[in-house]
Scaffold this motif. Structure first.
Motif, PDB file in Angstrom:
ATOM      1  N   ASP A 153       8.157  -2.077   1.171  1.00  0.00           N
ATOM      2  CA  ASP A 153       9.195  -1.051   1.020  1.00  0.00           C
ATOM      3  C   ASP A 153       9.786  -0.655   2.367  1.00  0.00           C
ATOM      4  OD1 ASP A 153      10.783   0.879  -0.265  1.00  0.00           O
ATOM      5  OD2 ASP A 153       9.275   2.419   0.051  1.00  0.00           O
ATOM      6  N   LEU A 154       8.931  -0.554   3.371  1.00  0.00           N
ATOM      7  CA  LEU A 154       9.368  -0.117   4.696  1.00  0.00           C
ATOM      8  C   LEU A 154       9.762  -1.277   5.609  1.00  0.00           C
ATOM      9  CD1 LEU A 154       6.596   2.583   5.200  1.00  0.00           C
ATOM     10  CD2 LEU A 154       9.020   3.041   4.794  1.00  0.00           C
ATOM     11  N   ALA A 155       9.583  -2.505   5.112  1.00  0.00           N
ATOM     12  CA  ALA A 155       9.949  -3.709   5.862  1.00  0.00           C
ATOM     13  C   ALA A 155       9.219  -3.800   7.198  1.00  0.00           C
ATOM     14  CB  ALA A 155      11.463  -3.780   6.062  1.00  0.00           C
ATOM     15  N   VAL A 156       7.911  -3.563   7.160  1.00  0.00           N
ATOM     16  CA  VAL A 156       7.079  -3.688   8.360  1.00  0.00           C
ATOM     17  C   VAL A 156       5.849  -4.519   8.017  1.00  0.00           C
ATOM     18  CG1 VAL A 156       7.834  -1.514   9.369  1.00  0.00           C
ATOM     19  CG2 VAL A 156       5.837  -1.530   7.867  1.00  0.00           C
ATOM     20  N   SER A 157       5.172  -4.985   9.041  1.00  0.00           N
ATOM     21  CA  SER A 157       3.947  -5.750   8.818  1.00  0.00           C
ATOM     22  C   SER A 157       2.820  -4.823   8.383  1.00  0.00           C
ATOM     23  CB  SER A 157       3.544  -6.481  10.095  1.00  0.00           C
ATOM     24  OG  SER A 157       3.069  -5.548  11.060  1.00  0.00           O
ATOM     25  N   ARG A 158       1.823  -5.407   7.758  1.00  0.00           N
ATOM     26  CA  ARG A 158       0.673  -4.603   7.351  1.00  0.00           C
ATOM     27  C   ARG A 158      -0.089  -4.091   8.571  1.00  0.00           C
ATOM     28  NH1 ARG A 158      -2.063  -7.685   2.253  1.00  0.00           N
ATOM     29  NH2 ARG A 158      -3.371  -5.822   2.321  1.00  0.00           N
ATOM     30  N   ASN A 159      -0.059  -4.845   9.667  1.00  0.00           N
ATOM     31  CA  ASN A 159      -0.717  -4.363  10.890  1.00  0.00           C
ATOM     32  C   ASN A 159      -0.026  -3.107  11.415  1.00  0.00           C
ATOM     33  OD1 ASN A 159      -2.716  -6.296  11.020  1.00  0.00           O
ATOM     34  ND2 ASN A 159      -1.536  -7.692  12.316  1.00  0.00           N
ATOM     35  N   THR A 160       1.304  -3.102  11.402  1.00  0.00           N
ATOM     36  CA  THR A 160       2.049  -1.908  11.828  1.00  0.00           C
ATOM     37  C   THR A 160       1.723  -0.737  10.908  1.00  0.00           C
ATOM     38  OG1 THR A 160       3.879  -3.165  12.793  1.00  0.00           O
ATOM     39  CG2 THR A 160       4.345  -0.907  12.119  1.00  0.00           C
ATOM     40  N   LEU A 161       1.689  -1.001   9.617  1.00  0.00           N
ATOM     41  CA  LEU A 161       1.405   0.072   8.669  1.00  0.00           C
ATOM     42  C   LEU A 161       0.009   0.633   8.877  1.00  0.00           C
ATOM     43  CD1 LEU A 161       2.682   1.647   6.356  1.00  0.00           C
ATOM     44  CD2 LEU A 161       1.669  -0.005   4.770  1.00  0.00           C
ATOM     45  N   ARG A 162      -0.940  -0.218   9.217  1.00  0.00           N
ATOM     46  CA  ARG A 162      -2.308   0.279   9.478  1.00  0.00           C
ATOM     47  C   ARG A 162      -2.324   1.205  10.693  1.00  0.00           C
ATOM     48  NH1 ARG A 162      -4.373  -5.721   8.515  1.00  0.00           N
ATOM     49  NH2 ARG A 162      -4.535  -5.660   6.229  1.00  0.00           N
ATOM     50  N   GLU A 163      -1.508   0.891  11.713  1.00  0.00           N
ATOM     51  CA  GLU A 163      -1.401   1.794  12.858  1.00  0.00           C
ATOM     52  C   GLU A 163      -0.803   3.135  12.439  1.00  0.00           C
ATOM     53  OE1 GLU A 163      -2.512   1.567  15.989  1.00  0.00           O
ATOM     54  OE2 GLU A 163      -3.517  -0.245  15.281  1.00  0.00           O
ATOM     55  N   VAL A 164       0.193   3.078  11.558  1.00  0.00           N
ATOM     56  CA  VAL A 164       0.798   4.315  11.052  1.00  0.00           C
ATOM     57  C   VAL A 164      -0.236   5.118  10.275  1.00  0.00           C
ATOM     58  CG1 VAL A 164       2.513   5.236   9.434  1.00  0.00           C
ATOM     59  CG2 VAL A 164       3.122   3.362  10.984  1.00  0.00           C
ATOM     60  N   PHE A 165      -1.017   4.446   9.443  1.00  0.00           N
ATOM     61  CA  PHE A 165      -2.064   5.131   8.681  1.00  0.00           C
ATOM     62  C   PHE A 165      -3.050   5.816   9.623  1.00  0.00           C
ATOM     63  CE2 PHE A 165      -1.893   2.328   4.580  1.00  0.00           C
ATOM     64  CZ  PHE A 165      -0.732   2.969   4.208  1.00  0.00           C
ATOM     65  N   ARG A 166      -3.419   5.122  10.704  1.00  0.00           N
ATOM     66  CA  ARG A 166      -4.368   5.720  11.655  1.00  0.00           C
ATOM     67  C   ARG A 166      -3.763   6.966  12.303  1.00  0.00           C
ATOM     68  NH1 ARG A 166      -6.667   0.410  12.252  1.00  0.00           N
ATOM     69  NH2 ARG A 166      -4.932  -0.407  13.481  1.00  0.00           N
ATOM     70  N   LEU A 167      -2.481   6.887  12.653  1.00  0.00           N
ATOM     71  CA  LEU A 167      -1.816   8.035  13.283  1.00  0.00           C
ATOM     72  C   LEU A 167      -1.760   9.224  12.321  1.00  0.00           C
ATOM     73  CD1 LEU A 167      -0.141   9.344  15.533  1.00  0.00           C
ATOM     74  CD2 LEU A 167       1.869   8.193  14.594  1.00  0.00           C
ATOM     75  N   LEU A 168      -1.356   8.992  11.078  1.00  0.00           N
ATOM     76  CA  LEU A 168      -1.228  10.086  10.117  1.00  0.00           C
ATOM     77  C   LEU A 168      -2.594  10.601   9.667  1.00  0.00           C
ATOM     78  CD1 LEU A 168       1.820   8.917   7.968  1.00  0.00           C
ATOM     79  CD2 LEU A 168       1.769  10.426   9.959  1.00  0.00           C
ATOM     80  N   THR A 169      -3.606   9.761   9.751  1.00  0.00           N
ATOM     81  CA  THR A 169      -4.971  10.233   9.469  1.00  0.00           C
ATOM     82  C   THR A 169      -5.423  11.203  10.558  1.00  0.00           C
ATOM     83  OG1 THR A 169      -5.563   8.229   8.250  1.00  0.00           O
ATOM     84  CG2 THR A 169      -7.377   9.526   9.169  1.00  0.00           C
TER      85      THR A 169
END
Length: 220
Positions: free
Chosen positions: A42-58
């Motif tokens: 949906d966001l047109a990013v890699s899963r690795n990038t999304l995992r970094e985002v998840f870590r930041l928002l966590t």
């Protein structure tokens, strides 16, 4: 000419902001499980990038990870709500008290009140809630501090998660539309100190209402 390589930190920050915005808009709900595959597409990013985002928002308390289950949107506790409102008093009341006449953010406050009234007429409570959130973000913008405005975006996301736990959106949002209008009227009349005191009363009422509603949920 070599291709420009996107700054991975900037991309992570941009995607994190997009997910915060979805929380603030009420599109992501407390307790909701996030699909890494679906969101990455949906966001047109890699899963690795999304995992970094998840870590930041966590780290910010907006998400949490459960081993063997995945990543979920956080469910704020009563202690979190008390802390959120403590921060809101410091930010919003001070921003109003020190605001100068004719500040551009006042126009955005007025637009948010008009939008909330329009959504109220349609019984669009999520729309009312989103307009109210924009009103209070504009209040913080009165301080003319990008750091404070950015910090408030995180607070606003946590606040929307508090709202998302409650099952009476009309009672949650409707009474505060005209309170926002009154705060704006005091500011526009050149009475920033009175606007600040009105905001203090607003926040006390809102905090008590949310805590009482959550207490009822926990005993039902």
């Amino acid at each position: 000419m070599s291709a420009v390589v996107a700054n991975p930190l900037a991309l992570t920050a941009r995607i994190a902001e997009a997910l915060r915005d979805r929380i603030i808009a009420g599109e992501l709900l407390p307790g909701q499980r996030l699909s890494e595959t679906a969101l990455a597409g949906d966001l047109a990013v890699s899963r690795n990038t999304l995992r970094e985002v998840f870590r930041l928002l966590t780290k910010e308390g907006l998400l949490h990870h459960e081993p063997n289950r995945g990543v979920f949107v956080s469910v704020p506790s009563a202690a979190s709500i008390l802390d959120i409102y403590r921060v809101r008093r410091m930010l919003e009341c001070q921003a109003l008290a020190q605001a100068y006449p004719g500040h551009p953010a006042a126009a955005r406050m007025a637009e948010a009140v008009a939008e909330a009234r329009a959504r109220h007429a349609e019984a669009d409570w999520q729309g009312v809630g989103s307009a109210n959130m924009r009103f209070h973000a504009a209040v913080v913008d009165l301080a003319d501090s990008q750091r404070l405005s950015s910090f408030y975006a995180q607070v606003a996301a946590e606040l929307r998660l508090c709202f998302g736990q409650l099952d009476d959106p009309e009672r949650l949002h409707a009474p505060y539309i005209e309170m926002n209008a009154s705060i704006l009227a005091e500011l526009e009349a050149g009475r920033p100190e009175e606007a600040s005191r009105a905001m203090e009363r607003y926040l006390v009422r809102s905090e008590r209402m949310i805590l009482a509603a959550l207490a009822r949920l926990s005993t039902s």
